[in-house]
Write an enzyme that holds these catalytic residues in place. Sequence first.
Site, short mmCIF file in Angstrom:
data_model
loop_
_atom_site.label_atom_id
_atom_site.label_comp_id
_atom_site.label_asym_id
_atom_site.label_seq_id
_atom_site.Cartn_x
_atom_site.Cartn_y
_atom_site.Cartn_z
N THR A 1 0.45 5.43 -0.15
CA THR A 1 -0.54 6.92 -0.41
C THR A 1 0.12 7.53 -1.58
O THR A 1 1.18 7.68 -1.86
CB THR A 1 -0.18 7.49 0.92
OG1 THR A 1 -0.54 7.14 2.02
CG2 THR A 1 -1.01 9.07 0.67
N TYR B 1 -0.20 4.80 12.85
CA TYR B 1 -1.53 5.23 12.44
C TYR B 1 -2.51 4.44 13.87
O TYR B 1 -1.90 4.00 14.74
CB TYR B 1 -2.39 4.90 11.22
CG TYR B 1 -1.34 5.56 10.26
CD1 TYR B 1 -1.47 6.99 10.12
CD2 TYR B 1 -0.68 4.91 9.13
CE1 TYR B 1 -0.67 7.45 9.24
CE2 TYR B 1 0.00 5.57 8.28
CZ TYR B 1 0.01 6.97 8.37
OH TYR B 1 0.62 7.65 7.45
N ARG C 1 -2.03 -5.41 8.53
CA ARG C 1 -0.66 -4.88 8.38
C ARG C 1 -0.26 -4.66 9.59
O ARG C 1 -0.83 -3.96 10.51
CB ARG C 1 -0.43 -4.01 7.28
CG ARG C 1 1.03 -3.76 6.95
CD ARG C 1 0.91 -2.68 5.81
NE ARG C 1 2.15 -2.61 4.95
CZ ARG C 1 2.91 -1.73 4.58
NH1 ARG C 1 2.65 -0.60 4.99
NH2 ARG C 1 3.88 -1.99 3.99
N GLY D 1 7.38 -1.79 -2.68
CA GLY D 1 6.60 -0.35 -2.77
C GLY D 1 7.05 0.36 -3.93
O GLY D 1 6.52 0.20 -5.23
N GLN E 1 -6.70 -1.41 1.55
CA GLN E 1 -6.41 -1.30 2.84
C GLN E 1 -7.27 -0.08 3.31
O GLN E 1 -7.45 0.88 3.17
CB GLN E 1 -4.78 -0.55 2.73
CG GLN E 1 -4.51 -0.64 4.23
CD GLN E 1 -3.14 -0.12 4.28
OE1 GLN E 1 -2.86 1.44 4.07
NE2 GLN E 1 -2.06 -0.59 4.54
N PRO F 1 0.82 -1.18 -0.09
CA PRO F 1 0.04 0.19 0.18
C PRO F 1 0.87 1.23 -0.11
O PRO F 1 1.74 1.43 0.87
CB PRO F 1 -0.71 -0.21 1.33
CG PRO F 1 0.09 -1.10 2.30
CD PRO F 1 0.55 -1.72 1.36
#
Length: 354
Positions: free
Chosen positions: A25, A179, A226, A310, A98, A23
Amino acid sequence: MTTLWDPVRLGHRVLGNRLVQAPMTRSRAQDDGTPGEWAPVYYAQRASMGLLITEGTQPSADGQGYANTPGLHEAAHVAGWRRVVEAVHAAGGRVFIQLMHAGRMSHPDNTLHHRQALAPSAVAANVRIPTASGMRDVPVPRAMTSADIVRTIEDFAAAAERAVEAGADGVELHGANGYLVQQFLASNANVRTDAYGGSIENRARFAFEVAAAVADRIGAARTGLRLSPGSALGGIDEGPERADLYHHLVTQLAPLELAYLHVVQGRDEALLREIRRLWPGVLIVNRPGRDRQSLSADLDAGLADMVSVGRMALSNPDLPTRIREDLPLNEPDPATFYGGGEAGYTDYPVFQPA
Protein backbone atom coordinates in the site's frame (compact mmCIF):
# COMPACT_ATOMS: atom_id res chain seq x y z
CA MET A 1 19.47 -26.44 -8.37
CA THR A 2 16.91 -23.69 -9.10
CA THR A 3 18.26 -20.18 -8.58
CA LEU A 4 16.71 -16.72 -8.42
CA TRP A 5 17.95 -16.11 -11.96
CA ASP A 6 16.36 -19.09 -13.67
CA PRO A 7 13.31 -18.29 -15.85
CA VAL A 8 9.93 -19.55 -14.64
CA ARG A 9 6.65 -20.06 -16.47
CA LEU A 10 3.72 -18.23 -14.90
CA GLY A 11 0.47 -18.87 -16.68
CA HIS A 12 0.98 -17.98 -20.34
CA ARG A 13 4.24 -16.11 -19.78
CA VAL A 14 7.86 -16.94 -19.00
CA LEU A 15 9.39 -14.59 -16.43
CA GLY A 16 13.07 -13.69 -16.54
CA ASN A 17 13.81 -14.22 -12.85
CA ARG A 18 12.13 -15.47 -9.69
CA LEU A 19 12.03 -12.23 -7.70
CA VAL A 20 8.57 -10.78 -7.07
CA GLN A 21 7.71 -7.31 -5.83
CA ALA A 22 5.16 -7.91 -3.09
CA PRO A 23 2.00 -5.79 -2.98
CA MET A 24 2.55 -2.68 -0.85
CA THR A 25 0.00 0.00 0.00
CA ARG A 26 1.37 3.43 -0.98
CA SER A 27 -1.78 5.61 -0.58
CA ARG A 28 -0.93 7.90 -3.49
CA ALA A 29 -3.99 7.42 -5.68
CA GLN A 30 -6.24 10.33 -6.55
CA ASP A 31 -9.26 10.95 -4.34
CA ASP A 32 -11.55 9.17 -6.83
CA GLY A 33 -9.39 6.00 -6.80
CA THR A 34 -7.57 6.60 -10.08
CA PRO A 35 -3.87 5.67 -9.82
CA GLY A 36 -1.77 8.76 -9.14
CA GLU A 37 0.34 10.60 -11.70
CA TRP A 38 3.60 9.04 -10.50
CA ALA A 39 2.36 5.44 -10.35
CA PRO A 40 3.49 4.60 -13.93
CA VAL A 41 7.00 5.80 -13.10
CA TYR A 42 7.13 3.96 -9.77
CA TYR A 43 6.15 0.59 -11.22
CA ALA A 44 8.16 0.94 -14.44
CA GLN A 45 11.28 1.70 -12.40
CA ARG A 46 10.96 -1.76 -10.85
CA ALA A 47 10.21 -3.67 -14.07
CA SER A 48 13.40 -5.76 -13.80
CA MET A 49 11.71 -7.80 -11.06
CA GLY A 50 10.41 -11.10 -12.46
CA LEU A 51 6.89 -10.04 -11.49
CA LEU A 52 5.35 -6.90 -10.04
CA ILE A 53 2.26 -7.24 -7.85
CA THR A 54 0.61 -3.89 -7.31
CA GLU A 55 -0.74 -2.28 -4.20
CA GLY A 56 -4.16 -3.45 -3.05
CA THR A 57 -6.88 -2.15 -5.36
CA GLN A 58 -10.52 -2.10 -4.30
CA PRO A 59 -12.89 -3.99 -6.63
CA SER A 60 -15.81 -1.81 -5.53
CA ALA A 61 -16.53 1.36 -3.58
CA ASP A 62 -17.44 -0.82 -0.60
CA GLY A 63 -14.06 -2.56 -0.79
CA GLN A 64 -12.05 0.52 0.17
CA GLY A 65 -10.47 0.59 3.61
CA TYR A 66 -7.87 3.34 3.56
CA ALA A 67 -7.68 6.80 2.03
CA ASN A 68 -6.15 7.29 -1.42
CA THR A 69 -6.01 3.65 -2.42
CA PRO A 70 -6.70 2.84 -6.07
CA GLY A 71 -9.82 1.17 -7.43
CA LEU A 72 -10.88 -0.84 -10.46
CA HIS A 73 -14.60 -0.20 -10.61
CA GLU A 74 -14.85 2.92 -12.81
CA ALA A 75 -13.77 3.76 -16.35
CA ALA A 76 -11.28 6.34 -15.01
CA HIS A 77 -9.63 3.62 -12.95
CA VAL A 78 -9.16 1.45 -16.04
CA ALA A 79 -7.60 4.35 -17.90
CA GLY A 80 -5.27 5.07 -14.98
CA TRP A 81 -4.16 1.46 -14.65
CA ARG A 82 -3.65 1.25 -18.42
CA ARG A 83 -1.02 4.01 -18.12
CA VAL A 84 0.71 2.02 -15.38
CA VAL A 85 0.64 -1.26 -17.30
CA GLU A 86 1.85 0.31 -20.53
CA ALA A 87 4.80 1.86 -18.69
CA VAL A 88 5.72 -1.48 -17.10
CA HIS A 89 5.45 -3.37 -20.38
CA ALA A 90 7.50 -0.73 -22.19
CA ALA A 91 10.23 -1.32 -19.60
CA GLY A 92 10.07 -5.09 -20.17
CA GLY A 93 8.18 -6.04 -17.01
CA ARG A 94 5.11 -8.08 -16.09
CA VAL A 95 2.44 -6.91 -13.64
CA PHE A 96 -0.50 -8.41 -11.75
CA ILE A 97 -2.94 -6.00 -10.10
CA GLN A 98 -3.88 -7.05 -6.58
CA LEU A 99 -7.62 -6.92 -5.88
CA MET A 100 -8.23 -6.18 -2.21
CA HIS A 101 -11.55 -5.81 -0.42
CA ALA A 102 -10.80 -4.46 3.05
CA GLY A 103 -14.00 -5.74 4.66
CA ARG A 104 -14.19 -4.62 8.28
CA MET A 105 -10.72 -3.02 8.08
CA SER A 106 -12.20 0.27 6.98
CA HIS A 107 -13.47 3.56 8.29
CA PRO A 108 -16.25 5.69 6.73
CA ASP A 109 -13.95 8.73 6.80
CA ASN A 110 -11.65 6.97 4.32
CA THR A 111 -14.29 6.42 1.63
CA LEU A 112 -16.20 8.69 -0.71
CA HIS A 113 -19.58 7.21 0.19
CA HIS A 114 -18.98 7.15 3.99
CA ARG A 115 -20.97 3.94 4.37
CA GLN A 116 -20.60 1.37 7.12
CA ALA A 117 -18.09 -1.31 6.13
CA LEU A 118 -19.20 -4.77 4.99
CA ALA A 119 -17.86 -7.94 6.61
CA PRO A 120 -18.87 -11.57 7.18
CA SER A 121 -20.31 -10.66 10.57
CA ALA A 122 -21.00 -7.57 12.68
CA VAL A 123 -17.80 -8.05 14.67
CA ALA A 124 -15.36 -5.15 15.01
CA ALA A 125 -11.66 -5.74 14.51
CA ASN A 126 -10.69 -3.97 17.76
CA VAL A 127 -7.85 -2.14 16.02
CA ARG A 128 -7.15 1.43 14.96
CA ILE A 129 -6.42 2.60 11.42
CA PRO A 130 -5.27 5.94 9.98
CA THR A 131 -7.83 8.47 8.78
CA ALA A 132 -7.61 12.12 7.76
CA SER A 133 -8.35 13.05 11.38
CA GLY A 134 -5.76 10.68 12.85
CA MET A 135 -5.84 7.13 14.13
CA ARG A 136 -9.41 5.97 14.72
CA ASP A 137 -11.05 2.80 16.05
CA VAL A 138 -12.42 0.59 13.31
CA PRO A 139 -16.23 0.68 13.67
CA VAL A 140 -18.49 -2.33 13.85
CA PRO A 141 -19.19 -3.46 10.27
CA ARG A 142 -22.50 -4.51 8.76
CA ALA A 143 -22.90 -8.26 8.34
CA MET A 144 -23.15 -9.15 4.66
CA THR A 145 -26.43 -10.54 3.42
CA SER A 146 -26.55 -13.41 0.95
CA ALA A 147 -27.15 -10.82 -1.78
CA ASP A 148 -24.10 -8.85 -0.62
CA ILE A 149 -21.94 -11.97 -0.94
CA VAL A 150 -23.17 -12.69 -4.47
CA ARG A 151 -22.61 -9.07 -5.46
CA THR A 152 -19.13 -8.95 -3.92
CA ILE A 153 -18.01 -12.09 -5.76
CA GLU A 154 -19.24 -10.46 -8.97
CA ASP A 155 -17.37 -7.26 -8.03
CA PHE A 156 -14.10 -9.24 -7.87
CA ALA A 157 -14.78 -10.87 -11.24
CA ALA A 158 -15.76 -7.58 -12.88
CA ALA A 159 -12.67 -5.83 -11.48
CA ALA A 160 -10.49 -8.65 -12.81
CA GLU A 161 -12.06 -8.15 -16.23
CA ARG A 162 -11.25 -4.43 -16.01
CA ALA A 163 -7.65 -5.27 -15.09
CA VAL A 164 -7.32 -7.30 -18.28
CA GLU A 165 -8.98 -4.46 -20.20
CA ALA A 166 -6.25 -2.20 -18.80
CA GLY A 167 -3.64 -4.62 -20.18
CA ALA A 168 -2.54 -6.23 -16.91
CA ASP A 169 -0.94 -9.66 -17.13
CA GLY A 170 -3.30 -10.86 -14.40
CA VAL A 171 -4.68 -10.20 -10.93
CA GLU A 172 -3.83 -11.34 -7.45
CA LEU A 173 -6.76 -11.88 -5.09
CA HIS A 174 -5.93 -10.64 -1.60
CA GLY A 175 -6.91 -13.43 0.78
CA ALA A 176 -4.44 -12.41 3.47
CA ASN A 177 -3.50 -9.82 6.10
CA GLY A 178 -6.85 -9.60 7.86
CA TYR A 179 -8.95 -8.35 4.93
CA LEU A 180 -12.32 -9.61 3.69
CA VAL A 181 -11.35 -13.03 2.32
CA GLN A 182 -9.39 -13.92 5.45
CA GLN A 183 -12.20 -12.54 7.60
CA PHE A 184 -14.42 -15.26 6.16
CA LEU A 185 -11.75 -17.84 7.04
CA ALA A 186 -11.37 -16.67 10.64
CA SER A 187 -13.65 -18.09 13.31
CA ASN A 188 -13.46 -14.92 15.43
CA ALA A 189 -14.48 -12.64 12.53
CA ASN A 190 -16.99 -14.98 10.92
CA VAL A 191 -19.79 -16.10 13.23
CA ARG A 192 -22.30 -16.75 10.46
CA THR A 193 -24.70 -19.67 10.70
CA ASP A 194 -25.39 -20.03 6.97
CA ALA A 195 -23.42 -21.76 4.19
CA TYR A 196 -20.50 -19.32 4.66
CA GLY A 197 -19.91 -19.82 8.38
CA GLY A 198 -19.32 -22.42 11.05
CA SER A 199 -17.49 -25.41 9.59
CA ILE A 200 -14.10 -25.28 7.90
CA GLU A 201 -15.78 -26.10 4.61
CA ASN A 202 -18.25 -23.23 4.98
CA ARG A 203 -15.66 -20.66 6.08
CA ALA A 204 -13.47 -21.52 3.09
CA ARG A 205 -16.38 -21.25 0.65
CA PHE A 206 -16.10 -17.51 -0.02
CA ALA A 207 -12.36 -17.68 -0.84
CA PHE A 208 -12.93 -20.56 -3.23
CA GLU A 209 -15.93 -18.95 -4.93
CA VAL A 210 -14.08 -15.67 -5.47
CA ALA A 211 -11.10 -17.51 -6.99
CA ALA A 212 -13.34 -19.68 -9.16
CA ALA A 213 -15.39 -16.70 -10.39
CA VAL A 214 -12.31 -14.69 -11.33
CA ALA A 215 -10.62 -17.66 -13.01
CA ASP A 216 -13.79 -18.29 -15.00
CA ARG A 217 -13.98 -14.64 -16.06
CA ILE A 218 -10.37 -13.94 -17.09
CA GLY A 219 -8.74 -17.39 -17.12
CA ALA A 220 -6.94 -19.30 -14.38
CA ALA A 221 -3.57 -18.49 -15.99
CA ARG A 222 -4.20 -14.82 -15.16
CA THR A 223 -5.38 -15.44 -11.59
CA GLY A 224 -3.26 -15.62 -8.43
CA LEU A 225 -4.24 -15.77 -4.76
CA ARG A 226 -2.43 -14.51 -1.67
CA LEU A 227 -2.88 -16.22 1.72
CA SER A 228 -1.34 -15.60 5.16
CA PRO A 229 -2.04 -18.61 7.39
CA GLY A 230 -1.83 -17.70 11.05
CA SER A 231 -1.58 -13.96 10.52
CA ALA A 232 -3.16 -11.97 13.35
CA LEU A 233 -3.28 -8.71 11.41
CA GLY A 234 -6.61 -6.94 11.78
CA GLY A 235 -7.41 -8.93 14.91
CA ILE A 236 -7.77 -12.19 12.97
CA ASP A 237 -7.76 -15.58 14.71
CA GLU A 238 -8.39 -18.64 12.53
CA GLY A 239 -8.67 -20.94 15.53
CA PRO A 240 -6.86 -24.16 16.49
CA GLU A 241 -8.06 -25.83 13.29
CA ARG A 242 -5.98 -23.47 11.12
CA ALA A 243 -3.89 -26.23 9.54
CA ASP A 244 -7.00 -28.23 8.63
CA LEU A 245 -8.64 -25.08 7.25
CA TYR A 246 -5.78 -24.37 4.85
CA HIS A 247 -5.40 -28.04 3.95
CA HIS A 248 -9.03 -28.02 2.84
CA LEU A 249 -8.81 -24.67 1.05
CA VAL A 250 -5.64 -25.45 -0.91
CA THR A 251 -6.99 -28.90 -1.82
CA GLN A 252 -10.14 -27.26 -3.18
CA LEU A 253 -8.18 -24.59 -5.07
CA ALA A 254 -5.63 -26.91 -6.70
CA PRO A 255 -7.92 -28.17 -9.52
CA LEU A 256 -8.56 -24.57 -10.61
CA GLU A 257 -4.94 -24.45 -11.89
CA LEU A 258 -4.42 -20.82 -10.89
CA ALA A 259 -1.30 -19.01 -12.07
CA TYR A 260 0.13 -19.08 -8.56
CA LEU A 261 -0.45 -19.21 -4.84
CA HIS A 262 1.33 -16.51 -2.80
CA VAL A 263 1.90 -17.40 0.86
CA VAL A 264 2.95 -14.91 3.51
CA GLN A 265 4.82 -17.25 5.80
CA GLY A 266 4.54 -17.01 9.58
CA ARG A 267 5.90 -19.48 12.10
CA ASP A 268 4.24 -22.69 10.99
CA GLU A 269 6.87 -24.33 8.80
CA ALA A 270 5.01 -27.65 8.82
CA LEU A 271 1.98 -25.95 7.28
CA LEU A 272 4.11 -24.35 4.58
CA ARG A 273 5.54 -27.76 3.70
CA GLU A 274 2.00 -29.15 3.55
CA ILE A 275 0.86 -26.33 1.26
CA ARG A 276 3.87 -27.03 -0.97
CA ARG A 277 2.88 -30.70 -1.11
CA LEU A 278 -0.74 -29.90 -1.96
CA TRP A 279 -0.13 -27.09 -4.45
CA PRO A 280 0.86 -28.33 -7.92
CA GLY A 281 1.52 -24.93 -9.49
CA VAL A 282 3.80 -21.98 -8.89
CA LEU A 283 4.20 -21.16 -5.20
CA ILE A 284 5.45 -17.70 -4.20
CA VAL A 285 6.67 -17.39 -0.62
CA ASN A 286 6.99 -14.12 1.26
CA ARG A 287 8.85 -13.99 4.57
CA PRO A 288 8.43 -10.54 6.15
CA GLY A 289 11.79 -9.15 7.20
CA ARG A 290 13.76 -11.58 5.05
CA ASP A 291 17.34 -10.38 4.45
CA ARG A 292 19.23 -10.59 1.17
CA GLN A 293 21.38 -13.49 2.37
CA SER A 294 18.31 -15.73 2.77
CA LEU A 295 16.47 -14.78 -0.41
CA SER A 296 17.21 -18.12 -2.07
CA ALA A 297 16.63 -20.34 0.97
CA ASP A 298 13.08 -21.40 0.08
CA LEU A 299 14.08 -22.06 -3.54
CA ASP A 300 17.02 -24.15 -2.35
CA ALA A 301 14.76 -26.13 -0.02
CA GLY A 302 12.16 -26.75 -2.73
CA LEU A 303 9.52 -24.84 -0.75
CA ALA A 304 9.02 -22.06 -3.30
CA ASP A 305 9.20 -21.41 -7.02
CA MET A 306 9.46 -17.64 -6.57
CA VAL A 307 10.15 -15.32 -3.62
CA SER A 308 8.54 -11.96 -2.97
CA VAL A 309 10.02 -8.98 -1.17
CA GLY A 310 8.49 -5.69 -0.06
CA ARG A 311 10.68 -2.99 1.44
CA MET A 312 13.80 -4.04 -0.47
CA ALA A 313 11.93 -3.55 -3.75
CA LEU A 314 10.33 -0.33 -2.53
CA SER A 315 13.70 1.33 -1.88
CA ASN A 316 15.74 -0.32 -4.66
CA PRO A 317 14.24 0.08 -8.14
CA ASP A 318 17.17 -1.94 -9.51
CA LEU A 319 16.96 -4.67 -6.87
CA PRO A 320 17.73 -7.68 -9.14
CA THR A 321 20.98 -6.03 -10.28
CA ARG A 322 21.97 -5.17 -6.73
CA ILE A 323 21.29 -8.70 -5.50
CA ARG A 324 22.97 -10.44 -8.41
CA GLU A 325 26.09 -8.25 -8.30
CA ASP A 326 26.22 -8.03 -4.49
CA LEU A 327 25.87 -4.25 -4.49
CA PRO A 328 24.82 -2.21 -1.43
CA LEU A 329 21.11 -1.54 -0.89
CA ASN A 330 19.26 1.70 -0.31
CA GLU A 331 17.53 1.85 3.08
CA PRO A 332 13.77 2.45 2.98
CA ASP A 333 12.31 5.55 4.64
CA PRO A 334 9.20 4.55 6.65
CA ALA A 335 8.14 8.20 6.96
CA THR A 336 7.33 8.24 3.22
CA PHE A 337 5.67 4.83 2.88
CA TYR A 338 2.13 6.20 2.77
CA GLY A 339 0.83 9.27 1.00
CA GLY A 340 2.73 12.23 -0.37
CA GLY A 341 4.32 12.67 -3.77
CA GLU A 342 7.59 11.67 -5.39
CA ALA A 343 9.62 11.68 -2.18
CA GLY A 344 10.09 8.11 -1.00
CA TYR A 345 8.20 6.89 -4.05
CA THR A 346 10.02 7.49 -7.33
CA ASP A 347 13.22 9.13 -6.06
CA TYR A 348 15.14 6.13 -4.73
CA PRO A 349 18.33 6.02 -6.83
CA VAL A 350 19.66 3.16 -8.93
CA PHE A 351 23.22 2.12 -8.11
CA GLN A 352 25.91 4.39 -9.52
CA PRO A 353 29.53 3.21 -9.37
CA ALA A 354 31.85 5.63 -7.61
